[in-house]
Motif scaffolding. Structure first.
Motif, short mmCIF file in Angstrom:
data_model
loop_
_atom_site.label_atom_id
_atom_site.label_comp_id
_atom_site.label_asym_id
_atom_site.label_seq_id
_atom_site.Cartn_x
_atom_site.Cartn_y
_atom_site.Cartn_z
N MET A 1 55.39 -33.27 -48.05
CA MET A 1 55.19 -32.05 -47.24
C MET A 1 55.91 -31.71 -46.06
SD MET A 1 53.12 -29.45 -47.50
CE MET A 1 51.74 -28.56 -47.22
N GLY A 2 56.05 -32.76 -45.36
CA GLY A 2 57.11 -32.86 -44.13
C GLY A 2 58.57 -32.57 -44.43
N LEU A 3 59.00 -32.57 -45.67
CA LEU A 3 60.10 -32.29 -45.89
C LEU A 3 60.32 -30.83 -46.27
CD1 LEU A 3 63.08 -32.95 -46.86
CD2 LEU A 3 62.27 -33.20 -49.46
N LEU A 4 59.42 -30.26 -46.97
CA LEU A 4 59.22 -29.00 -47.28
C LEU A 4 59.33 -27.92 -46.01
CD1 LEU A 4 58.68 -26.75 -49.33
CD2 LEU A 4 56.09 -27.00 -48.91
N ILE A 5 58.38 -28.34 -44.84
CA ILE A 5 58.33 -27.73 -43.74
C ILE A 5 59.70 -28.00 -42.99
CG2 ILE A 5 57.28 -27.94 -41.34
CD1 ILE A 5 54.74 -28.76 -42.89
N GLY A 6 60.37 -29.07 -42.86
CA GLY A 6 61.74 -29.23 -42.57
C GLY A 6 62.79 -28.43 -43.15
N LEU A 7 62.76 -28.05 -44.62
CA LEU A 7 63.73 -27.06 -45.12
C LEU A 7 63.24 -25.74 -44.54
CD1 LEU A 7 63.76 -28.81 -48.66
CD2 LEU A 7 65.71 -28.82 -46.86
N LEU A 8 62.13 -25.37 -44.73
CA LEU A 8 61.75 -23.87 -44.36
C LEU A 8 62.23 -23.89 -42.64
CD1 LEU A 8 58.31 -23.85 -45.88
CD2 LEU A 8 60.18 -22.65 -46.52
N VAL A 9 61.98 -24.78 -41.82
CA VAL A 9 62.49 -24.60 -40.30
C VAL A 9 64.11 -24.36 -40.40
CG1 VAL A 9 62.98 -25.67 -38.20
CG2 VAL A 9 60.66 -25.68 -39.36
N ILE A 10 64.85 -25.28 -41.27
CA ILE A 10 66.24 -25.26 -41.47
C ILE A 10 66.75 -23.67 -41.72
CG2 ILE A 10 68.19 -25.91 -42.58
CD1 ILE A 10 67.15 -28.81 -42.44
N TRP A 11 66.09 -23.23 -42.83
CA TRP A 11 66.50 -22.05 -43.35
C TRP A 11 66.24 -20.82 -42.62
CZ3 TRP A 11 69.22 -24.86 -45.86
CH2 TRP A 11 68.79 -25.72 -47.09
N ALA A 12 64.99 -20.96 -41.67
CA ALA A 12 64.69 -19.93 -40.69
C ALA A 12 65.86 -20.14 -39.69
CB ALA A 12 63.27 -20.15 -40.22
N VAL A 13 66.36 -21.12 -39.12
CA VAL A 13 67.36 -21.14 -38.19
C VAL A 13 68.60 -20.60 -38.63
CG1 VAL A 13 68.80 -23.04 -36.95
CG2 VAL A 13 66.40 -23.11 -37.02
N VAL A 33 67.33 -16.39 -49.01
CA VAL A 33 67.12 -16.72 -50.46
C VAL A 33 66.63 -18.21 -50.31
CG1 VAL A 33 68.34 -17.28 -52.52
CG2 VAL A 33 68.74 -15.38 -51.27
N LEU A 34 67.09 -19.12 -49.60
CA LEU A 34 66.55 -20.70 -49.68
C LEU A 34 65.44 -20.70 -49.06
CD1 LEU A 34 69.93 -22.43 -48.71
CD2 LEU A 34 68.89 -22.39 -50.74
N PHE A 35 64.96 -19.89 -48.17
CA PHE A 35 63.61 -19.92 -47.45
C PHE A 35 62.67 -19.55 -48.51
CE2 PHE A 35 59.99 -18.21 -45.30
CZ PHE A 35 59.90 -19.03 -44.29
N VAL A 36 62.70 -18.26 -49.24
CA VAL A 36 61.82 -18.09 -50.11
C VAL A 36 61.62 -19.03 -51.28
CG1 VAL A 36 61.59 -16.16 -51.93
CG2 VAL A 36 62.22 -15.56 -49.62
N ALA A 37 63.05 -19.39 -51.90
CA ALA A 37 62.87 -20.35 -52.89
C ALA A 37 62.16 -21.82 -52.61
CB ALA A 37 64.39 -20.73 -53.38
N THR A 38 62.47 -22.07 -51.34
CA THR A 38 61.63 -23.45 -50.95
C THR A 38 60.23 -23.06 -50.89
OG1 THR A 38 63.49 -23.93 -49.72
CG2 THR A 38 61.37 -25.06 -49.26
N GLY A 39 59.91 -21.87 -50.35
CA GLY A 39 58.45 -21.60 -50.17
C GLY A 39 57.86 -21.61 -51.55
N VAL A 40 58.39 -20.87 -52.69
CA VAL A 40 57.78 -20.74 -53.71
C VAL A 40 57.64 -22.10 -54.61
CG1 VAL A 40 58.46 -19.77 -56.12
CG2 VAL A 40 58.54 -18.29 -54.31
#
Length: 53
Positions: A1-13, A33-40
């Protein structure tokens, strides 16, 4: 779960950087695109793990 949140933060940045730096419109697209894909992917994995228990 931590990796997922980290990736979402990186994509938002990346999206924010693309908005701030006018010449990097492609960064907005890639980040979004990466933010949406990671969220899905995270949502699908969470649902799959929830059904196994």
């Amino acid at each position: 779960m931590g990796l997922l949140i980290g990736l979402l933060v990186i994509w938002a940045v990346l999206v924010v950087l693309g908005i701030v730096i006018k010449g990097l419109f492609w960064l907005i697209i890639v980040g979004a695109v990466l933010f949406v894909a990671t969220g899905v992917i995270g949502f699908v994995k969470r649902e799959a793990l929830g059904r196994r228990n």
